[in-house]
Scaffold this active site. Structure first.
Site, PDB file in Angstrom:
ATOM      1  N   ASN A  10      -8.501 -10.929  14.970  1.00  0.00           N
ATOM      2  CA  ASN A  10      -9.039  -9.820  15.833  1.00  0.00           C
ATOM      3  C   ASN A  10      -9.938  -8.933  14.580  1.00  0.00           C
ATOM      4  OD1 ASN A  10      -9.545  -6.947  16.952  1.00  0.00           O
ATOM      5  ND2 ASN A  10      -7.457  -6.413  16.684  1.00  0.00           N
ATOM      6  N   LYS A  12     -12.201  -6.705  15.009  1.00  0.00           N
ATOM      7  CA  LYS A  12     -12.194  -5.127  15.223  1.00  0.00           C
ATOM      8  C   LYS A  12     -13.877  -4.911  15.120  1.00  0.00           C
ATOM      9  CE  LYS A  12      -7.756  -4.475  13.446  1.00  0.00           C
ATOM     10  NZ  LYS A  12      -6.859  -3.691  12.781  1.00  0.00           N
ATOM     11  N   HIS A  96      -4.626  -2.791  22.337  1.00  0.00           N
ATOM     12  CA  HIS A  96      -4.335  -2.666  20.787  1.00  0.00           C
ATOM     13  C   HIS A  96      -4.414  -1.154  20.458  1.00  0.00           C
ATOM     14  CE1 HIS A  96      -5.228  -2.740  16.568  1.00  0.00           C
ATOM     15  NE2 HIS A  96      -4.843  -4.013  16.640  1.00  0.00           N
ATOM     16  N   GLU A  98      -5.226   0.724  18.129  1.00  0.00           N
ATOM     17  CA  GLU A  98      -6.415   1.623  17.949  1.00  0.00           C
ATOM     18  C   GLU A  98      -7.000   1.929  19.235  1.00  0.00           C
ATOM     19  OE1 GLU A  98      -8.023  -1.532  15.415  1.00  0.00           O
ATOM     20  OE2 GLU A  98      -6.798  -1.165  13.897  1.00  0.00           O
ATOM     21  N   GLU A 168       2.770  -5.504  17.589  1.00  0.00           N
ATOM     22  CA  GLU A 168       2.053  -4.914  16.433  1.00  0.00           C
ATOM     23  C   GLU A 168       2.840  -3.600  15.859  1.00  0.00           C
ATOM     24  OE1 GLU A 168      -1.942  -7.076  15.599  1.00  0.00           O
ATOM     25  OE2 GLU A 168      -2.298  -5.389  16.836  1.00  0.00           O
ATOM     26  N   GLY A 174      -3.267  -2.636   9.001  1.00  0.00           N
ATOM     27  CA  GLY A 174      -4.047  -2.537   7.738  1.00  0.00           C
ATOM     28  C   GLY A 174      -3.601  -1.666   6.706  1.00  0.00           C
ATOM     29  N   SER A 214      -0.966  -6.904   8.994  1.00  0.00           N
ATOM     30  CA  SER A 214      -0.974  -7.298   7.684  1.00  0.00           C
ATOM     31  C   SER A 214      -0.532  -8.927   7.446  1.00  0.00           C
ATOM     32  CB  SER A 214      -0.030  -6.343   6.707  1.00  0.00           C
ATOM     33  OG  SER A 214      -0.863  -4.975   6.708  1.00  0.00           O
TER      34      SER A 214
HETATM   35  P1  PGA Z   1      -4.421  -6.155  10.061  1.00  0.00           P
HETATM   36  O1  PGA Z   1      -4.661  -5.880  11.781  1.00  0.00           O
HETATM   37  O2  PGA Z   1      -3.910  -7.718   9.982  1.00  0.00           O
HETATM   38  O3  PGA Z   1      -5.722  -5.726   9.403  1.00  0.00           O
HETATM   39  O4  PGA Z   1      -3.162  -5.314   9.578  1.00  0.00           O
HETATM   40  C1  PGA Z   1      -3.734  -6.411  12.770  1.00  0.00           C
HETATM   41  C2  PGA Z   1      -4.422  -5.938  14.046  1.00  0.00           C
HETATM   42  O5  PGA Z   1      -4.590  -4.724  14.218  1.00  0.00           O
HETATM   43  O6  PGA Z   1      -4.481  -6.723  14.967  1.00  0.00           O
END
Ligand code: PGA
Length: 250
Positions: A10, A12, A96, A98, A168, A174, A214
């Protein structure tokens, strides 16, 4: 039937078309012939055309990060399922955290989008997960149950055949804080239980549940060793071709 692992990127809001081209030129030779896991890369909309042209003839699939639930219409700035299909997209991330946090996406919107993606024949990756305050308040199970129940609402097992879920935990996205394999595994079992109720036990046995938050080359092996974990949804560590290839080859 064993569930085939899926490793998804992903991106983003990172990378333009030029950077997308450079990524695939480096990444594809590193994963050539890799058949153990399915590989999906989800770049921003603007990069889809370049990405799909690049992966042609490889085992890598391309997905979008979102979609609108209507077939077409006066929805400035939005992208519908038919547009994604026409360009050669096969997968789409839905709900997601976000999108839920910053763009007001509700459980109902996730449900509309899931229905639209399935109807169009796209493979949806539906994200669920609790925020830190919910985990600390002991609400993780309630939150996951509610998110699954509402996302899966009024969808038949037959229609949902292509569904993939990603667990998640928002506090792990992140932040460099990964859920332990054990903790992720517990959440995956709960989600699988919800899928068994919404669809059927057979359906839930075949449902792939990815872990996201992460994931890195250093921790992916431990996560993938859990029988409940069927793959990973990778943000930050998927932007570098070497790092994402190392994750794919855990
Ligand atoms: P990350 O993001 O691996 O940077 O923690 C995962 C995601 O939001 O799908």
């Amino acid at each position: 039937m064993p569930r085939k692992p899926l490793i998804a990127a992903n991106w983003k809001m990172y990378k333009n078309p030029t950077q997308t081209l450079a990524f695939f030129q480096e990444f594809l030779p590193m994963v050539a012939g890799h058949t153990r896991d399915e590989i999906v890369v989800c770049p921003p909309y603007i990069d889809l055309y370049v990405a799909i042209a690049e992966v042609k003839g490889s085992l890598v699939a391309v997905g979008a990060q979102d979609l609108h639930w209507e077939k077409e219409g006066a929805y400035t700035g939005e992208i519908c399922p038919g547009m994604l299909l026409d360009i050669g997209c096969t997968h789409v991330i839905i709900g997601h955290s976000e999108r839920r946090q910053y763009f007001g996406e509700t459980d109902d919107i996730v449900n509309f989008k899931l229905k639209a993606a399935l109807e169009a024949g796209l493979t949806p990756i539906v994200c669920v997960g609790e925020v830190l305050e919910e985990r600390e308040a002991g609400l993780t199970e309630d939150v996951l149950r509610r998110q699954c129940l509402r996302a899966f609402h009024a969808i038949s097992a037959k229609k949902a055949a292509k569904l993939i879920v990603a667990y998640e935990p928002v506090w792990a996205i992140g932040t460099g804080k990964t859920a332990t394999p054990q903790l992720a595994s517990e959440a995956h079992s709960l989600i699988r239980g919800e899928a068994a109720k919404a669809f059927s036990p057979v359906f839930s046995d075949n449902l792939r549940i990815l872990y996201g938050g992460s994931v890195k080359p250093e921790n992916v092996k431990g996560l993938m060793a859990e029988t409940e974990i069927d793959g990973a949804l990778v943000g930050g560590a998927s932007l570098d071709p070497k790092s994402f290839a190392a994750i794919v080859k855990y």
